[in-house]
Motif scaffolding. Sequence first.
Motif, PDB file in Angstrom:
ATOM      1  N   LEU A  43     -22.584  45.195  92.239  1.00  0.00           N
ATOM      2  CA  LEU A  43     -20.943  45.063  91.155  1.00  0.00           C
ATOM      3  C   LEU A  43     -21.091  45.810  90.646  1.00  0.00           C
ATOM      4  N   ASP A  46     -16.626  46.924  85.117  1.00  0.00           N
ATOM      5  CA  ASP A  46     -14.700  46.489  85.004  1.00  0.00           C
ATOM      6  C   ASP A  46     -14.847  48.155  84.633  1.00  0.00           C
ATOM      7  N   ARG A  52      -6.787  48.503  83.885  1.00  0.00           N
ATOM      8  CA  ARG A  52      -8.558  48.094  83.551  1.00  0.00           C
ATOM      9  C   ARG A  52      -8.711  48.265  85.603  1.00  0.00           C
ATOM     10  N   HIS A  53      -9.889  48.009  85.536  1.00  0.00           N
ATOM     11  CA  HIS A  53     -10.101  47.824  87.437  1.00  0.00           C
ATOM     12  C   HIS A  53     -11.354  47.312  87.279  1.00  0.00           C
ATOM     13  N   GLN A  54     -11.240  46.298  88.229  1.00  0.00           N
ATOM     14  CA  GLN A  54     -12.398  45.871  88.342  1.00  0.00           C
ATOM     15  C   GLN A  54     -13.608  46.231  89.680  1.00  0.00           C
ATOM     16  N   LYS A  55     -14.431  46.720  89.684  1.00  0.00           N
ATOM     17  CA  LYS A  55     -15.519  47.609  90.406  1.00  0.00           C
ATOM     18  C   LYS A  55     -16.343  46.843  91.149  1.00  0.00           C
ATOM     19  N   PHE A  56     -16.486  47.558  92.805  1.00  0.00           N
ATOM     20  CA  PHE A  56     -17.925  47.027  93.251  1.00  0.00           C
ATOM     21  C   PHE A  56     -18.252  47.523  94.843  1.00  0.00           C
ATOM     22  N   SER A  69     -11.946  49.325  93.396  1.00  0.00           N
ATOM     23  CA  SER A  69     -11.125  49.386  92.460  1.00  0.00           C
ATOM     24  C   SER A  69      -9.767  48.549  92.801  1.00  0.00           C
ATOM     25  N   HIS A  70     -10.395  47.315  91.665  1.00  0.00           N
ATOM     26  CA  HIS A  70      -9.609  46.235  91.900  1.00  0.00           C
ATOM     27  C   HIS A  70      -8.843  45.854  90.480  1.00  0.00           C
ATOM     28  N   ILE A  72      -6.844  44.623  87.844  1.00  0.00           N
ATOM     29  CA  ILE A  72      -6.845  43.621  87.272  1.00  0.00           C
ATOM     30  C   ILE A  72      -6.113  42.742  85.658  1.00  0.00           C
ATOM     31  N   ARG A  77      -9.411  39.300  87.839  1.00  0.00           N
ATOM     32  CA  ARG A  77     -10.108  39.620  88.321  1.00  0.00           C
ATOM     33  C   ARG A  77     -10.924  38.249  88.812  1.00  0.00           C
ATOM     34  N   ASP A  79     -13.999  36.678  89.149  1.00  0.00           N
ATOM     35  CA  ASP A  79     -14.856  36.660  88.416  1.00  0.00           C
ATOM     36  C   ASP A  79     -15.874  35.902  89.047  1.00  0.00           C
TER      37      ASP A  79
END
Length: 126
Positions: A43, A46, A52-56, A69-70, A72, A77, A79
């Motif tokens: 993880l 962000d 804004r992007h959630q990254k993993f 790169s999602h 949000i 997101r 969570d």
Amino acid sequence: MADAAPQDHFRRAEIKGDAELMEAYRNGQSDLIVDGVGRVERLLADDLEGSRHQKFILRLESGQSLLVSHNIDVSPRIDTLREGDEVRFRGEYEWNERGGILHWTHDDPKDWHADGWLEHNGIRYD
């Protein structure tokens, strides 16, 4: 006369599965709509600059890594995401030397692009 929507380009180049995604990586291909599944390896923080992007990072069965790169600002997101979790995906693949980047994992509000999604614990995020 109106220009053709950019989505036409992406709809022509769709691949499904780990083997085809690995082939795209080996060939340095980008701009592909891909479907697959992987396990969360790491993880990341962000990205809060601009959209804004959630990254993993996902690890695919082939061993290939994939940075997700999602967006949000467009999609919720995830969570509850944890390392080791399985994630199914559909999005746009962009080649890089580390395995590639997956983005456009959401519906396109302008309907110019193939819609993507992430699925985690039976919930689809699009």
